[in-house]
Design a protein around this motif. Structure first.
Motif, PDB file in Angstrom:
ATOM      1  N   THR A  48       0.846  -1.193   0.000  1.00 53.45           N
ATOM      2  CA  THR A  48       0.000   0.000   0.000  1.00 53.45           C
ATOM      3  C   THR A  48       0.880   1.241   0.000  1.00 53.45           C
ATOM      4  N   ALA A  49       0.289   2.355  -0.398  1.00 53.77           N
ATOM      5  CA  ALA A  49       1.027   3.621  -0.339  1.00 53.77           C
ATOM      6  C   ALA A  49       1.510   3.929   1.087  1.00 53.77           C
ATOM      7  N   PRO A  50       0.712   3.652   2.141  1.00 54.39           N
ATOM      8  CA  PRO A  50       1.223   3.913   3.491  1.00 54.39           C
ATOM      9  C   PRO A  50       2.501   3.135   3.838  1.00 54.39           C
ATOM     10  N   HIS A  51       2.751   1.984   3.215  1.00 57.40           N
ATOM     11  CA  HIS A  51       4.019   1.277   3.449  1.00 57.40           C
ATOM     12  C   HIS A  51       5.214   2.142   3.054  1.00 57.40           C
ATOM     13  N   LEU A  52       4.974   3.108   2.140  1.00 55.49           N
ATOM     14  CA  LEU A  52       6.041   4.011   1.698  1.00 55.49           C
ATOM     15  C   LEU A  52       5.970   5.360   2.412  1.00 55.49           C
ATOM     16  N   GLY A  53       5.045   5.481   3.371  1.00 55.56           N
ATOM     17  CA  GLY A  53       4.885   6.739   4.072  1.00 55.56           C
ATOM     18  C   GLY A  53       3.989   7.720   3.350  1.00 55.56           C
ATOM     19  N   VAL A  54       3.290   7.258   2.307  1.00 52.31           N
ATOM     20  CA  VAL A  54       2.356   8.102   1.553  1.00 52.31           C
ATOM     21  C   VAL A  54       0.946   7.737   2.004  1.00 52.31           C
ATOM     22  N   LEU A  55       0.266   8.656   2.660  1.00 45.55           N
ATOM     23  CA  LEU A  55      -1.044   8.338   3.232  1.00 45.55           C
ATOM     24  C   LEU A  55      -2.155   8.538   2.198  1.00 45.55           C
ATOM     25  N   ALA A  56      -2.141   7.663   1.197  1.00 43.71           N
ATOM     26  CA  ALA A  56      -3.146   7.656   0.125  1.00 43.71           C
ATOM     27  C   ALA A  56      -3.675   6.240  -0.013  1.00 43.71           C
ATOM     28  N   ARG A  57      -4.961   6.108  -0.329  1.00 49.07           N
ATOM     29  CA  ARG A  57      -5.621   4.803  -0.407  1.00 49.07           C
ATOM     30  C   ARG A  57      -5.331   4.144  -1.771  1.00 49.07           C
ATOM     31  N   VAL A  58      -4.107   3.618  -1.894  1.00 48.60           N
ATOM     32  CA  VAL A  58      -3.674   2.944  -3.117  1.00 48.60           C
ATOM     33  C   VAL A  58      -3.055   1.610  -2.733  1.00 48.60           C
ATOM     34  N   VAL A  59      -3.474   0.548  -3.441  1.00 49.29           N
ATOM     35  CA  VAL A  59      -2.976  -0.804  -3.207  1.00 49.29           C
ATOM     36  C   VAL A  59      -2.518  -1.390  -4.536  1.00 49.29           C
ATOM     37  N   VAL A  60      -1.392  -2.088  -4.512  1.00 48.76           N
ATOM     38  CA  VAL A  60      -0.937  -2.854  -5.670  1.00 48.76           C
ATOM     39  C   VAL A  60      -0.761  -4.300  -5.222  1.00 48.76           C
ATOM     40  N   LEU A  61      -1.344  -5.224  -6.001  1.00 51.66           N
ATOM     41  CA  LEU A  61      -1.212  -6.659  -5.748  1.00 51.66           C
ATOM     42  C   LEU A  61      -0.630  -7.335  -6.980  1.00 51.66           C
ATOM     43  N   GLN A 136      -4.560  -2.154   6.306  1.00 50.02           N
ATOM     44  CA  GLN A 136      -3.401  -1.266   6.341  1.00 50.02           C
ATOM     45  C   GLN A 136      -3.806   0.159   5.985  1.00 50.02           C
ATOM     46  N   LEU A 137      -4.659   0.319   4.981  1.00 48.59           N
ATOM     47  CA  LEU A 137      -5.133   1.655   4.606  1.00 48.59           C
ATOM     48  C   LEU A 137      -5.904   2.323   5.741  1.00 48.59           C
ATOM     49  N   ASP A 138      -6.532   1.510   6.585  1.00 45.67           N
ATOM     50  CA  ASP A 138      -7.299   2.021   7.721  1.00 45.67           C
ATOM     51  C   ASP A 138      -6.441   2.193   8.974  1.00 45.67           C
ATOM     52  N   GLY A 139      -5.133   1.930   8.858  1.00 47.59           N
ATOM     53  CA  GLY A 139      -4.224   2.076   9.997  1.00 47.59           C
ATOM     54  C   GLY A 139      -4.212   0.874  10.925  1.00 47.59           C
ATOM     55  N   ILE A 140      -4.703  -0.260  10.434  1.00 47.13           N
ATOM     56  CA  ILE A 140      -4.708  -1.500  11.220  1.00 47.13           C
ATOM     57  C   ILE A 140      -3.588  -2.389  10.682  1.00 47.13           C
ATOM     58  N   PHE A 141      -2.546  -2.566  11.488  1.00 45.08           N
ATOM     59  CA  PHE A 141      -1.426  -3.398  11.059  1.00 45.08           C
ATOM     60  C   PHE A 141      -1.815  -4.859  11.258  1.00 45.08           C
ATOM     61  N   TRP A 142      -1.356  -5.728  10.380  1.00 47.48           N
ATOM     62  CA  TRP A 142      -1.833  -7.121  10.346  1.00 47.48           C
ATOM     63  C   TRP A 142      -1.694  -7.846  11.677  1.00 47.48           C
ATOM     64  N   ILE A 143      -0.674  -7.513  12.457  1.00 48.13           N
ATOM     65  CA  ILE A 143      -0.481  -8.222  13.725  1.00 48.13           C
ATOM     66  C   ILE A 143      -1.565  -7.876  14.750  1.00 48.13           C
ATOM     67  N   ASP A 144      -2.319  -6.800  14.488  1.00 45.92           N
ATOM     68  CA  ASP A 144      -3.433  -6.445  15.372  1.00 45.92           C
ATOM     69  C   ASP A 144      -4.532  -7.505  15.323  1.00 45.92           C
ATOM     70  N   ARG A 145      -4.508  -8.353  14.316  1.00 41.49           N
ATOM     71  CA  ARG A 145      -5.502  -9.421  14.161  1.00 41.49           C
ATOM     72  C   ARG A 145      -5.094 -10.688  14.927  1.00 41.49           C
ATOM     73  N   LEU A 146      -3.919 -10.670  15.564  1.00 38.42           N
ATOM     74  CA  LEU A 146      -3.435 -11.814  16.342  1.00 38.42           C
ATOM     75  C   LEU A 146      -3.803 -11.632  17.816  1.00 38.42           C
ATOM     76  N   SER A 147      -3.800 -12.737  18.548  1.00 31.41           N
ATOM     77  CA  SER A 147      -3.983 -12.635  20.001  1.00 31.41           C
ATOM     78  C   SER A 147      -2.785 -11.874  20.573  1.00 31.41           C
ATOM     79  N   ARG A 148      -2.950 -11.335  21.756  1.00 36.47           N
ATOM     80  CA  ARG A 148      -1.858 -10.577  22.388  1.00 36.47           C
ATOM     81  C   ARG A 148      -0.613 -11.449  22.550  1.00 36.47           C
ATOM     82  N   LEU A 149      -0.800 -12.703  22.973  1.00 33.61           N
ATOM     83  CA  LEU A 149       0.332 -13.611  23.159  1.00 33.61           C
ATOM     84  C   LEU A 149       1.065 -13.852  21.839  1.00 33.61           C
ATOM     85  N   LYS A 150       0.320 -14.178  20.777  1.00 35.86           N
ATOM     86  CA  LYS A 150       0.955 -14.407  19.467  1.00 35.86           C
ATOM     87  C   LYS A 150       1.647 -13.145  18.966  1.00 35.86           C
ATOM     88  N   ARG A 151       0.996 -12.012  19.146  1.00 38.31           N
ATOM     89  CA  ARG A 151       1.561 -10.736  18.695  1.00 38.31           C
ATOM     90  C   ARG A 151       2.868 -10.441  19.421  1.00 38.31           C
TER      91      ARG A 151
END
Length: 164
Positions: A48-61, A136-151
């Motif tokens: 996503t653009a935020p991975h580069l520090g650009v806060l724009a809703r753009v995704v490339v897959l 990621q575009l919403d500011g939710i990093f993927w590890i937030d979806r893990l339990s606290r212990l796993k994270r």
């Protein structure tokens, strides 16, 4: 199309919501091309653009080599009640992965680089990638979806890898 620096976890900008894209111009095309080259160099299958520090809703897959998909302003339009578990990681946290539970099927509404509205239904890996990158575009990093212990364990492994 330079390869740009990728923000590394725990950079606080990875937790910021991206702004809706309103200008569909050459600059947006350059950003999408830079995202693709940066993702390939990482390597990764989504960025996503935020991975580069650009806060724009753009995704490339690019789940399959040569099949590049660019999504501007993507949002989930529908999600199935069924879920699947899939191993996920991030170009901002290389070297560590874990299983995350996501909706098995989704419909995403987005715009292409020309600003034209589109919809796409997806299942399996593509559905997982959409949900991961929209988070990621919403500011939710993927590890937030893990339990606290796993994270906590995953962060400790990542920090150990970074120390060498």
């Amino acid at each position: 199309m330079p390869i740009r620096p990728i923000l590394s976890f725990p950079d606080s900008r990875l937790r910021m919501a991206a702004a809706v894209v309103t200008r569909f111009d050459a600059e947006l095309g350059v950003l999408a091309a830079d995202l693709l080259e940066t993702m390939r160099a990482a390597p990764g299958i989504g960025i996503t653009a935020p991975h580069l520090g650009v806060l724009a809703r753009v995704v490339v897959l690019e789940l399959t080599p040569g099949e590049v998909r660019t999504y501007v302003n993507p949002e989930l339009d529908w999600v199935s009640p069924e879920t699947i578990r899939h191993t996920e990681g991030s170009v901002s946290m290389p070297g560590v992965t874990d299983e995350v539970e996501r909706h098995a099927r989704i419909r995403v509404r987005y715009q292409n680089l020309g600003g034209n509205e589109q919809t796409e239904e997806a299942s399996g890996l593509l559905a997982v990638c959409h949900q991961h990158e929209i988070d990621q575009l919403d500011g939710i990093f993927w590890i937030d979806r893990l339990s606290r212990l796993k994270r906590d364990r995953l962060i400790a492994r990542f920090n150990k890898l970074r120390r060498g």
